[in-house]
Motif scaffolding. Structure first.
Motif, PDB file in Angstrom:
ATOM      1  N   ALA A 278      -0.982   3.341  10.024  1.00 46.59           N
ATOM      2  CA  ALA A 278      -1.134   4.772   9.802  1.00 46.59           C
ATOM      3  C   ALA A 278      -0.239   5.541  10.767  1.00 46.59           C
ATOM      4  O   ALA A 278      -0.222   5.275  11.971  1.00 46.59           O
ATOM      5  CB  ALA A 278      -2.594   5.190   9.988  1.00 46.59           C
TER       6      ALA A 278
ATOM      7  N   ASP B 290       6.412   6.201   9.791  1.00 43.42           N
ATOM      8  CA  ASP B 290       7.226   6.910   8.806  1.00 43.42           C
ATOM      9  C   ASP B 290       7.997   5.905   7.954  1.00 43.42           C
ATOM     10  O   ASP B 290       9.165   5.636   8.169  1.00 43.42           O
ATOM     11  CB  ASP B 290       8.196   7.868   9.511  1.00 43.42           C
ATOM     12  CG  ASP B 290       8.932   8.763   8.510  1.00 43.42           C
ATOM     13  OD1 ASP B 290       8.610   8.710   7.311  1.00 43.42           O
ATOM     14  OD2 ASP B 290       9.823   9.522   8.948  1.00 43.42           O
TER      15      ASP B 290
ATOM     16  N   GLN C  19       8.976   6.284   5.030  1.00 39.98           N
ATOM     17  CA  GLN C  19      10.009   6.959   4.249  1.00 39.98           C
ATOM     18  C   GLN C  19      11.337   6.982   4.993  1.00 39.98           C
ATOM     19  O   GLN C  19      12.408   6.922   4.391  1.00 39.98           O
ATOM     20  CB  GLN C  19       9.571   8.381   3.913  1.00 39.98           C
ATOM     21  CG  GLN C  19      10.514   9.094   2.936  1.00 39.98           C
ATOM     22  CD  GLN C  19       9.983  10.443   2.533  1.00 39.98           C
ATOM     23  OE1 GLN C  19       8.958  10.900   3.031  1.00 39.98           O
ATOM     24  NE2 GLN C  19      10.674  11.095   1.617  1.00 39.98           N
TER      25      GLN C  19
ATOM     26  N   HIS D  86       0.832  -1.207   0.000  1.00 39.38           N
ATOM     27  CA  HIS D  86       0.000   0.000   0.000  1.00 39.38           C
ATOM     28  C   HIS D  86       0.864   1.253   0.000  1.00 39.38           C
ATOM     29  O   HIS D  86       0.571   2.226  -0.711  1.00 39.38           O
ATOM     30  CB  HIS D  86      -0.934  -0.002   1.210  1.00 39.38           C
ATOM     31  CG  HIS D  86      -2.145  -0.862   1.040  1.00 39.38           C
ATOM     32  ND1 HIS D  86      -3.182  -0.520   0.209  1.00 39.38           N
ATOM     33  CD2 HIS D  86      -2.472  -2.068   1.574  1.00 39.38           C
ATOM     34  CE1 HIS D  86      -4.109  -1.462   0.247  1.00 39.38           C
ATOM     35  NE2 HIS D  86      -3.696  -2.409   1.061  1.00 39.38           N
ATOM     36  N   TYR D  87       1.941   1.234   0.805  1.00 39.93           N
ATOM     37  CA  TYR D  87       2.812   2.398   0.837  1.00 39.93           C
ATOM     38  C   TYR D  87       3.491   2.596  -0.517  1.00 39.93           C
ATOM     39  O   TYR D  87       3.588   3.717  -1.023  1.00 39.93           O
ATOM     40  CB  TYR D  87       3.871   2.250   1.925  1.00 39.93           C
ATOM     41  CG  TYR D  87       4.916   3.331   1.852  1.00 39.93           C
ATOM     42  CD1 TYR D  87       4.633   4.623   2.284  1.00 39.93           C
ATOM     43  CD2 TYR D  87       6.168   3.073   1.310  1.00 39.93           C
ATOM     44  CE1 TYR D  87       5.580   5.624   2.199  1.00 39.93           C
ATOM     45  CE2 TYR D  87       7.121   4.081   1.213  1.00 39.93           C
ATOM     46  CZ  TYR D  87       6.818   5.351   1.659  1.00 39.93           C
ATOM     47  OH  TYR D  87       7.754   6.349   1.550  1.00 39.93           O
TER      48      TYR D  87
ATOM     49  N   THR E  12       0.683   3.760  -3.134  1.00 34.58           N
ATOM     50  CA  THR E  12      -0.111   4.975  -2.902  1.00 34.58           C
ATOM     51  C   THR E  12       0.618   6.032  -2.088  1.00 34.58           C
ATOM     52  O   THR E  12       0.171   7.172  -2.018  1.00 34.58           O
ATOM     53  CB  THR E  12      -1.423   4.627  -2.164  1.00 34.58           C
ATOM     54  OG1 THR E  12      -1.112   4.173  -0.835  1.00 34.58           O
ATOM     55  CG2 THR E  12      -2.189   3.533  -2.906  1.00 34.58           C
ATOM     56  N   GLY E  13       1.712   5.646  -1.418  1.00 39.78           N
ATOM     57  CA  GLY E  13       2.409   6.587  -0.547  1.00 39.78           C
ATOM     58  C   GLY E  13       1.831   6.654   0.850  1.00 39.78           C
ATOM     59  O   GLY E  13       2.325   7.393   1.698  1.00 39.78           O
ATOM     60  N   GLN E  14       0.773   5.874   1.106  1.00 39.95           N
ATOM     61  CA  GLN E  14       0.136   5.867   2.418  1.00 39.95           C
ATOM     62  C   GLN E  14      -0.169   4.437   2.818  1.00 39.95           C
ATOM     63  O   GLN E  14      -0.276   3.551   1.974  1.00 39.95           O
ATOM     64  CB  GLN E  14      -1.161   6.697   2.406  1.00 39.95           C
ATOM     65  CG  GLN E  14      -0.951   8.166   2.090  1.00 39.95           C
ATOM     66  CD  GLN E  14      -2.261   8.933   2.079  1.00 39.95           C
ATOM     67  OE1 GLN E  14      -3.336   8.354   1.970  1.00 39.95           O
ATOM     68  NE2 GLN E  14      -2.163  10.247   2.196  1.00 39.95           N
ATOM     69  N   VAL E  15      -0.315   4.212   4.116  1.00 39.51           N
ATOM     70  CA  VAL E  15      -0.714   2.900   4.605  1.00 39.51           C
ATOM     71  C   VAL E  15      -1.899   3.062   5.546  1.00 39.51           C
ATOM     72  O   VAL E  15      -1.961   4.014   6.318  1.00 39.51           O
ATOM     73  CB  VAL E  15       0.436   2.186   5.338  1.00 39.51           C
ATOM     74  CG1 VAL E  15       1.479   1.708   4.358  1.00 39.51           C
ATOM     75  CG2 VAL E  15       1.061   3.077   6.382  1.00 39.51           C
ATOM     76  N   PRO E  16      -2.865   2.148   5.475  1.00 37.42           N
ATOM     77  CA  PRO E  16      -4.059   2.254   6.312  1.00 37.42           C
ATOM     78  C   PRO E  16      -3.908   1.490   7.618  1.00 37.42           C
ATOM     79  O   PRO E  16      -2.877   0.887   7.906  1.00 37.42           O
ATOM     80  CB  PRO E  16      -5.128   1.588   5.430  1.00 37.42           C
ATOM     81  CG  PRO E  16      -4.362   0.536   4.686  1.00 37.42           C
ATOM     82  CD  PRO E  16      -2.981   1.091   4.467  1.00 37.42           C
TER      83      PRO E  16
END
Length: 300
Positions: free
Chosen positions: A269, A272, A274, A257-258, A261-265
């Protein structure tokens, strides 16, 4: 000046392991898939070992050797084992994805999703088994050099294909397209650092140590102690391996997901990612690291 990047990445890795554990605690059904994978693998191994023993061995002349049918059974065993492991990993990914998205998940629901992707999973199992057979053949033929080459190529293959199963399950792509996308996501988001995998590896090592210690204590107590403590130690190791395998599947899904999309649910959530996967910067720009080291491989 002290470089704190490594420490930050280790802290992030530990945080991701804790988040994976939180997901597993909230949905314990996810732990069933590594168990089913192990049981299925044992059944496949037993069936094909029996077939080889019954029909695939030539005992004439006093020296046992494999018949052509024996080699066929061994190849089929590799494919069957790859399929069993891929199938239950796909179900684990489906269940973890549902949990991370806030949806209800169950073993039956996750298996249904895996069943709907059989046309994707079987070709991937064939590819995976073929790569394994080739690497093992190289290792056996070329000795120490072969083991070194297989270790490096196998590492690169595992890194580049780490997200292939989530892509097959969640995007319903064919094997070729999934491999390309996995390679692109690898290079884009965590080509230099695989801190998460290393962190889970360390967790797995530490989790199995008590089991090894229990077995060692039993061995020091004699035969009776080895039987009793050995059984306890083996159970401990199997439980630890099951938990770590479930954590790895959950983490793999969150990382997908990261990467996409650059995000995780869900429970991830706020982590970091990155900090763990961003390229390290030097005065001359981005360091090569894994991204540079495997660049030629992933572009093939």
């Amino acid at each position: 000046m002290v470089d704190t990047g490594g420490m930050n990445r280790l802290q992030t890795s530990w945080e991701m392991a804790k988040r994976s554990w939180a997901v597993l605690r909230s949905d314990k059904s996810l732990a069933w898939f590594p168990v089913l994978s192990l049981l299925g693998s044992l059944v496949v191994f037993g069936v094909f070992a029996g077939l080889v023993a019954l029909t695939g061995i030539d005992s004439s002349g006093g020296n046992d050797s494999l018949k052509p049918m024996g080699y066929v059974f061994i190849v089929l065993a590799y494919v069957a084992l790859a399929f069993v492991q891929t199938y239950f990993l796909a179900a684990l990914v489906a269940g973890a994805d549902a949990r991370l998205q806030g949806r209800h998940s169950s073993v039956s629901t996750a298996l249904e999703i895996a069943n709907s992707r059989l046309h994707r999973l079987l070709p991937w199992a064939l590819v995976s088994a073929t790569v394994t057979i080739i690497l093992q053949a190289i290792e056996e033929r070329f000795g120490v050099v072969g083991r070194l080459v297989v270790g490096l190529v196998g590492l690169a293959w595992n890194l580049v294909t780490f997200l292939t199963v989530p892509i097959l399950v969640l995007e319903d792509l064919g094997v070729g397209a999934a491999l390309k996308r996995s390679k692109d996501l690898f290079k884009k988001t965590w080509g230099e650092n695989v801190v998460g995998q290393a962190g889970l590896g360390i967790v797995g090592f530490l989790a199995t140590l008590p089991g090894v210690l229990i077995i060692a204590i039993g061995a020091g107590l004699g035969t009776a102690g080895l039987v009793v403590f050995g059984a306890i130690g083996v159970v401990w190791i199997l439980v630890a391996a099951t938990v770590v395998a479930a954590l790895s599947g959950i983490y793999r899904t969150a990382l997908y997901h990261y990467a996409s999309t650059g995000q995780v649910p869900g429970e991830f959530a706020g982590v970091d990612f990155q900090a763990a996967f961003a390229p390290r910067r030097t005065n001359g720009g981005t360091s090569g690291g894994f991204g540079g080291g495997f660049g030629g491989f992933t572009n093939n």
